[in-house]
Scaffold this motif. Structure first.
Motif, mmCIF file in Angstrom:
data_model
loop_
_atom_site.group_PDB
_atom_site.id
_atom_site.type_symbol
_atom_site.label_atom_id
_atom_site.label_comp_id
_atom_site.label_asym_id
_atom_site.label_seq_id
_atom_site.Cartn_x
_atom_site.Cartn_y
_atom_site.Cartn_z
ATOM 1 N N THR A 143 0.810 -1.217 0.000
ATOM 2 C CA THR A 143 0.000 0.000 0.000
ATOM 3 C C THR A 143 0.841 1.263 0.000
ATOM 4 N N ASN A 168 0.075 3.605 -2.682
ATOM 5 C CA ASN A 168 -1.221 4.228 -2.429
ATOM 6 C C ASN A 168 -1.078 5.432 -1.521
ATOM 7 N N TYR A 169 -0.204 5.310 -0.492
ATOM 8 C CA TYR A 169 0.071 6.437 0.395
ATOM 9 C C TYR A 169 0.536 7.632 -0.426
ATOM 10 N N THR A 180 -2.125 8.927 -3.095
ATOM 11 C CA THR A 180 -3.302 9.562 -2.514
ATOM 12 C C THR A 180 -2.941 10.903 -1.908
ATOM 13 N N THR A 231 -5.732 6.256 5.778
ATOM 14 C CA THR A 231 -5.880 4.889 6.276
ATOM 15 C C THR A 231 -7.347 4.547 6.499
ATOM 16 N N ASN A 267 -8.753 3.851 3.124
ATOM 17 C CA ASN A 267 -8.265 2.598 2.547
ATOM 18 C C ASN A 267 -8.848 1.368 3.229
ATOM 19 N N GLN A 311 -1.631 -1.018 8.721
ATOM 20 C CA GLN A 311 -2.500 -1.002 7.548
ATOM 21 C C GLN A 311 -3.520 -2.143 7.595
#
Length: 207
Positions: free
Chosen positions: A24, A27-28, A31, A114, A117, A132
């Motif tokens: 992820t 993604n951090y 985003t 978070t 997600n 996560q």
């Protein structure tokens, strides 16, 4: 917990491979980038070349503290900077700066990455941001947060010296179980305050 050591020209960086954290990580970054946080905050990660980066300054300050006995503890072992953990601290610091709320819990809004997600119907907890995963405490972790005037406590050393004088915060900073650290600072355009997040993690021993 598996720790992979990467060498750079200026600092030793440890990458945290927590459950789902590695997958992820992009993604951090994506985003946070796509949310256009620069409209609300200024991320204070890098300093001019003649000054230390926040990573270098944090490591020097906290390991100096841990190398000597403090009010709560005997001397402790050194910690290392963790880039993946930095992404976690940065997420929360941006979230606090955007919302203007100082808390260990995420806001539950769109800046609480978070929570989004993981599909939470509330703000994220700091240990969920590390792992996560919902309600997961597989990795030992602790977090310190603070809001200061933009022109006070300018350096990590200033805040670490402030926290070390407080019994409970001292225990967190000196805990020998922690091996990795990251710290982030964000200036909020909402209230012109500086928001800081310091997080330490280590392996949680199975009983």
């Amino acid at each position: 917990m598996s720790i992979k050591i990467l060498l750079s020209s200026t600092i030793v960086v440890a990458t945290l491979n927590a459950q789902n954290l590695q997958t992820t990580q992009e993604n951090y970054k994506n985003t946070i980038t796509n949310s256009n946080p620069t409209q609300a905050v200024t991320i204070a990660q890098k300093s001019p070349k003649h000054k230390l980066t926040i990573a270098q300054a944090t490591i020097l300050a906290i390991n100096s503290i841990r190398s000597k006995p403090q009010i709560c503890s005997k001397a402790s072992t050194p910690v290392r900077w963790n880039n993946s953990l930095y992404q976690v601290t940065k997420e929360h610091t941006i979230d606090m700066a955007i919302t203007g709320k100082l808390s260990h819990n995420g806001s539950g809004t769109k800046s609480d990455i978070t929570a989004k997600n993981l599909g939470l119907n509330r703000g994220s907890y700091f240990y969920e941001r590390v792992n996560q995963a919902k309600d997961s405490k597989k990795i030992l972790s602790s977090e310190l947060v603070i809001r200061t005037d933009k022109d006070s406590y300018k350096k990590p050393k200033d805040l670490i010296n402030y926290w070390i004088a407080k019994q409970e915060d001292c225990k967190i900073l000196m805990d020998p179980r922690f091996t990795d650290v990251a710290m982030s600072k964000v200036i909020s355009n909402r209230d012109n305050k500086a928001y800081w997040t310091l997080m330490l993690v280590g392996a949680r021993k199975n009983k």
